[in-house]
Scaffold this active site. Structure first.
Site, PDB file in Angstrom:
ATOM      1  N   ARG A 124      10.030  -7.331  -4.722  1.00  0.00           N
ATOM      2  CA  ARG A 124       9.158  -7.821  -5.784  1.00  0.00           C
ATOM      3  C   ARG A 124       8.374  -9.011  -5.235  1.00  0.00           C
ATOM      4  NH1 ARG A 124       9.750  -3.592  -8.000  1.00  0.00           N
ATOM      5  NH2 ARG A 124      10.669  -3.177 -10.042  1.00  0.00           N
TER       6      ARG A 124
ATOM      7  N   GLU B 148       0.805  -8.691  -9.918  1.00  0.00           N
ATOM      8  CA  GLU B 148       0.103  -7.419  -9.703  1.00  0.00           C
ATOM      9  C   GLU B 148      -0.662  -6.985 -10.950  1.00  0.00           C
ATOM     10  OE1 GLU B 148       3.009  -4.462  -8.636  1.00  0.00           O
ATOM     11  OE2 GLU B 148       3.818  -5.686  -7.033  1.00  0.00           O
TER      12      GLU B 148
ATOM     13  N   HIS C 235       2.067  -1.306  -4.381  1.00  0.00           N
ATOM     14  CA  HIS C 235       3.366  -1.043  -5.035  1.00  0.00           C
ATOM     15  C   HIS C 235       3.641   0.471  -5.046  1.00  0.00           C
ATOM     16  CE1 HIS C 235       6.381  -2.639  -8.235  1.00  0.00           C
ATOM     17  NE2 HIS C 235       6.870  -1.587  -7.597  1.00  0.00           N
TER      18      HIS C 235
END
Ligand code: DGY
Length: 345
Positions: A264, A293, A311
């Site tokens: 993360r 994000e 991602h």
């Protein structure tokens, strides 16, 4: 756990068969994003699906309204959906279970869900290999300057082969330090070992010898960092790990180290990493996840020595199918009164 609520919908036969689709009144599920076809088809067969027609990212308000309007029994959410204590408090009482299309649960206040008696499930295991593959891709791409090479070819800046062109780093015989040796960390270690890397790891607890596979355990991250020619973040985002890779820890990495993150973005202090990438203290980075994000720190976009992915750790056709089906398996178990194998709250 689900008691009376469950008895509204099902007959004994249906319980015995575990056949949710045969229920007279199928449980309704708000599905916050468009799902892969096989997942969508099974959802439609067995549940009353409340879809997100245009596949935009729901705000907290939209998520709550969708659940309220549908008097939803269940929510199928993603890692990008906010499910903090306020959202959970605002959900209608009808919501009894939530499945997240992710292994990470940092977007969900599990304690708040538990306190409301909402059963939460995630999708471990099924995405381990895909995520470990992306970790390896980032490692290689950063070490071998894949972004710069790609740009050189595409833009016509490549004027031909020469011995000193675009020199990267070998993986062979290099020390890779893995922070977080869960399922994905271990699968990545296995791959990296096959590339000849020497694996070190720091984890809450030491793995048994077999799972360690020859990797060297470090109780103390500060002691492991100076050894890491490559350093990879594979730990979950928690209040304790937020901002973990800060300027002080980056300074402890050897000069010219390579950093990888598929966990993360919140675990990295972006300003500190960008400064280190500019100075060369960190030679290169491979990043699949970012704080905030999709509005990532703009500094990354300007750097040639970072390889960026959106991602995409679990983004394979097969894995995304398995993740969706795992969410439905969790619902099926829940609504059939069976234990939910992937329950996290
Ligand atoms: C996960 O499963 O946590 C991935 O990051 C996808 O959200």
């Amino acid at each position: 756990m689900i008691g009376d609520h469950y008895l509204i919908w099902v007959t004994t036969d249906e319980i015995l068969c575990g056949n949710i689709g045969a229920m007279q009144d199928k449980p309704s599920v708000v599905v916050t994003r468009r799902m892969p076809e096989a997942v969508h088809a099974r959802l439609l067969r067995d549940y009353r699906v409340v879809p997100n027609e245009d596949d935009h990212a729901f705000s907290a308000e939209e998520l709550i309204s969708a659940a309220r309007d549908a008097q939803a029994d269940a929510l199928l959410i993603c890692a990008t959906d906010p499910m903090d204590a306020d959202v959970i408090a605002a959900l209608p009482d009808s919501v009894k279970t939530i499945a997240t299309f992710a292994v990470g649960v940092d977007n969900i206040d599990l304690a708040a869900a538990k306190a409301r008696g909402i059963v939460v499930a995630n999708t471990p295991d099924v995405l381990t290999d895909a995520c470990a593959d992306i970790a390896m891709l980032l490692t290689l791409a950063a070490a071998r300057r894949a972004y710069e090479g790609d740009q050189m070819v595409r833009t016509g800046a490549w004027v031909g082969w020469r011995p000193t062109q675009l020199l990267g780093r070998d993986l062979q015989r290099k020390r890779l330090g893995i922070f977080g040796m869960g399922r994905i960390g271990r699968a990545y270690a296995k791959r990296a070992k096959a590339f000849g890397m020497k694996i070190h790891y720091c984890n809450r607890s030491r793995l048994d010898r077999r799972s360690e596979g020859g990797a060297i355990f470090h109780q103390d991250i500060e002691e492991m960092l100076p050894l890491c020619e490559f350093f990879s973040i594979n730990a979950p985002a928690t209040p304790e790990t937020k901002g973990f890779l800060n300027a002080e820890r980056i300074a402890r990495l050897p000069e010219g180290s390579i950093v990888v993150n598929i966990a993360r973005g919140d675990l990295i202090n972006d300003e500190a990493l960008i400064a280190a990438l500019k100075s060369g203290h960190v030679a290169a980075a491979g990043l699949d996840v970012f704080a905030g994000e999709p509005d990532i720190h703009p500094g990354y976009r300007e750097l040639p020595n970072v390889f960026l992915m959106p991602h995409a750790g679990s983004a394979t056709i097969e894995t995304r199918d398995r993740m969706g089906l795992a969410c439905i398996d969790a619902f099926d178990a829940f609504f059939s009164g069976r234990p939910v194998p992937t329950q996290v709250a």
